[in-house]
Write an enzyme that holds these catalytic residues in place. Structure first.
Site, PDB file in Angstrom:
ATOM      1  N   LYS A 197       0.836  -1.204   0.000  1.00  0.00           N
ATOM      2  CA  LYS A 197       0.000   0.000   0.000  1.00  0.00           C
ATOM      3  C   LYS A 197       0.878   1.264   0.000  1.00  0.00           C
ATOM      4  O   LYS A 197       2.085   1.189  -0.111  1.00  0.00           O
ATOM      5  CB  LYS A 197      -0.939  -0.026   1.206  1.00  0.00           C
ATOM      6  CG  LYS A 197      -1.882  -1.249   1.220  1.00  0.00           C
ATOM      7  CD  LYS A 197      -2.817  -1.231   0.037  1.00  0.00           C
ATOM      8  CE  LYS A 197      -3.984  -2.224   0.119  1.00  0.00           C
ATOM      9  NZ  LYS A 197      -3.702  -3.591   0.461  1.00  0.00           N
TER      10      LYS A 197
HETATM   11  C1  LIG Z   1      -9.765  -3.191  -0.829  1.00  0.00           C
HETATM   12  C2  LIG Z   1      -9.071  -3.842   0.317  1.00  0.00           C
HETATM   13  N1  LIG Z   1      -9.708  -3.940   1.490  1.00  0.00           N
HETATM   14  C3  LIG Z   1      -9.139  -4.504   2.567  1.00  0.00           C
HETATM   15  C4  LIG Z   1      -7.872  -5.015   2.513  1.00  0.00           C
HETATM   16  C5  LIG Z   1      -7.305  -5.674   3.717  1.00  0.00           C
HETATM   17  O1  LIG Z   1      -6.176  -5.031   4.181  1.00  0.00           O
HETATM   18  P1  LIG Z   1      -5.080  -5.829   5.034  1.00  0.00           P
HETATM   19  O2  LIG Z   1      -4.288  -6.659   4.075  1.00  0.00           O
HETATM   20  O3  LIG Z   1      -4.273  -4.743   5.671  1.00  0.00           O
HETATM   21  O4  LIG Z   1      -5.809  -6.657   6.020  1.00  0.00           O
HETATM   22  C6  LIG Z   1      -7.160  -4.938   1.319  1.00  0.00           C
HETATM   23  C7  LIG Z   1      -5.802  -5.494   1.244  1.00  0.00           C
HETATM   24  O5  LIG Z   1      -5.328  -5.901   0.225  1.00  0.00           O
HETATM   25  C8  LIG Z   1      -7.761  -4.349   0.192  1.00  0.00           C
HETATM   26  O6  LIG Z   1      -7.115  -4.252  -0.973  1.00  0.00           O
END
Ligand SMILES: Cc1ncc(COP(=O)(O)O)c(C=O)c1O
Length: 392
Positions: A197
């Protein structure tokens, strides 16, 4: 080489454009990030403490909101946001089908039902019209996703659905809408600090809101939902509802504070790369659809192209041929409603959401990350030219 002689593709045994795979995304860690984390390791408190507070203050300021509550990833941020919104059994949340699983699955953890609504074919974000058609008496709110970093329009979604608009903003740190940071336009927004990210804490996330009571509920939920009861004693707390341990350690927050100071630089590079893709992909117009959006308000977490024409039937081959050339393409995301979970639990089937399904058949994410060089970018274009038979 004579440009008229097509190179033998790596997938057919030719020499690849790159020997080492170029990833689609990667963190940028610099010496001062390392120094910040190693210095903090000698402090007395390793779990949630002053570095988490510092990250929350800086993040809220950057996102134009009053409150940020940091948690241990973007998935738990969604769960905490839904719990703080009071989502429970019997409720529904409208979500787009093209997103990471967590946007919808976090609603299931609250006992609620995620109800999919198709994408807008022009923006590839949740369609306001389709979302409005999905609203029922049980719909508590809508969760839009700023897909790839393209800001959603909270105003038109709210107007069409007459429900609060929440956002899974895992892709959109740095994006703007209506002249403000996009996070400031929603009832609440989540973000993620996963290494691919915009900035990273290793793993981490946050919930952002202007609502002080909402932020307090997220804060309590991340710490087991314990309610302090000083009238009983300085040690005492009561438990009214179940919570979780979703705390972000200060080790990770120290990295986040350091990374956040670089967000504008990282965003500028992502935007320059997106602009460069736009220019260099012009000769590919017959075989690729580029991503929608204005370069400067978009946060460009992803740069997704969709194969078209004859290649629309051969996405898998294009994907494998690009991988063979050393380009680490990815696929974000297969439409959620076609996963076994949603087919079996809610009876979804092919044909339910045609825009999402068309996207799901044709999408390929190209590499984009702040440390990607112009030479890396040239390699992607060269590989695309070889594989798609276009002279770039
Ligand atoms: C659109 C979206 N929502 C939620 C998440 C979840 O984030 P995390 O990987 O930090 O749990 C991601 C991660 O790739 C994502 O792309």
């Amino acid at each position: 080489m004579n440009p008229r002689t097509p190179a033998r593709l790596a997938i057919d045994g030719g020499t690849p454009v790159r020997e080492r795979l170029l990833p689609y995304g990667r963190q940028t860690i610099e010496d001062d990030d390392v120094a910040a984390v190693t210095a903090m390791l000698r402090e007395p408190l390793l779990t949630t403490g002053p570095h988490v507070s510092a990250l929350e203050v800086a993040l809220a300021g950057r996102c134009g909101v009053e409150h940020a509550v940091a948690v241990n990833n973007g998935t738990t941020a969604l769960h905490a946001m839904y719990a703080a919104a009071g989502l429970r059994e019997g409720d529904e949340v409208v979500v787009p089908p093209v997103t990471f699983a967590a946007t919808a699955v976090a609603a299931l953890w609250c006992g609620a039902r995620p109800v999919f609504a198709d994408l807008d074919p022009d923006t590839l974000n949740l369609s306001a019209e389709r979302a409005a058609a999905a609203v029922t008496a049980r719909t508590r709110f809508v969760t839009t996703v700023d897909f790839a970093g393209l800001p959603s329009d909270a105003v038109s979604l709210g107007h069409a659905t007459q429900r609060p608009i929440y956002c899974d903003g895992a892709h959109s740190l740095g994006a703007t809408a209506h002249g403000r940071p996009v996070q400031a336009t929603f009832a609440a927004t989540t973000t993620s600090f996963h290494p691919v990210k915009h900035i990273t804490t290793g793993e981490g996330g946050a919930v952002l809101t202007n609502d002080a009571a909402f932020a307090a509920r997220v804060r309590r939920f991340r710490h087991h939902n314990l309610v302090l009861t000083p009238e009983v004693g300085p040690w005492a707390y009561d438990l009214v509802e179940p919570g979780m341990n979703y705390r972000l350690p200060d080790i990770n927050a120290a990295l986040g504070v350091s990374q956040l100071t670089k967000l504008d630089r990282f965003l500028a590079r992502r935007r320059a790369l997106a602009q460069r893709y736009r220019a260099r992909l012009a000769p590919f117009a017959d075989v690729l659809d580029g991503p929608p959006g204005d370069v400067d308000t978009h946060a460009w977490h992803l740069f997704v192209v969709r194969v078209r024409g004859a290649f629309a039937q051969r996405r898998r081959w294009v994907f494998e041929a690009l991988r063979a050339e050393g380009i680490g393409v990815q696929m974000h995301y297969a439409p959620l409603h076609l996963h076994t979970l949603f087919r079996e639990r809610f009876g979804h089937a092919e044909g339910d959401f045609p825009v999402a399904e068309d996207y799901g058949r044709r999408a390929i994410s190209l590499p984009i990350f702040p440390a990607m060089t112009d030479s890396d970018h040239d390699d992607v274009i060269e590989a695309l030219g070889r594989v798609l038979g276009v002279n770039p």
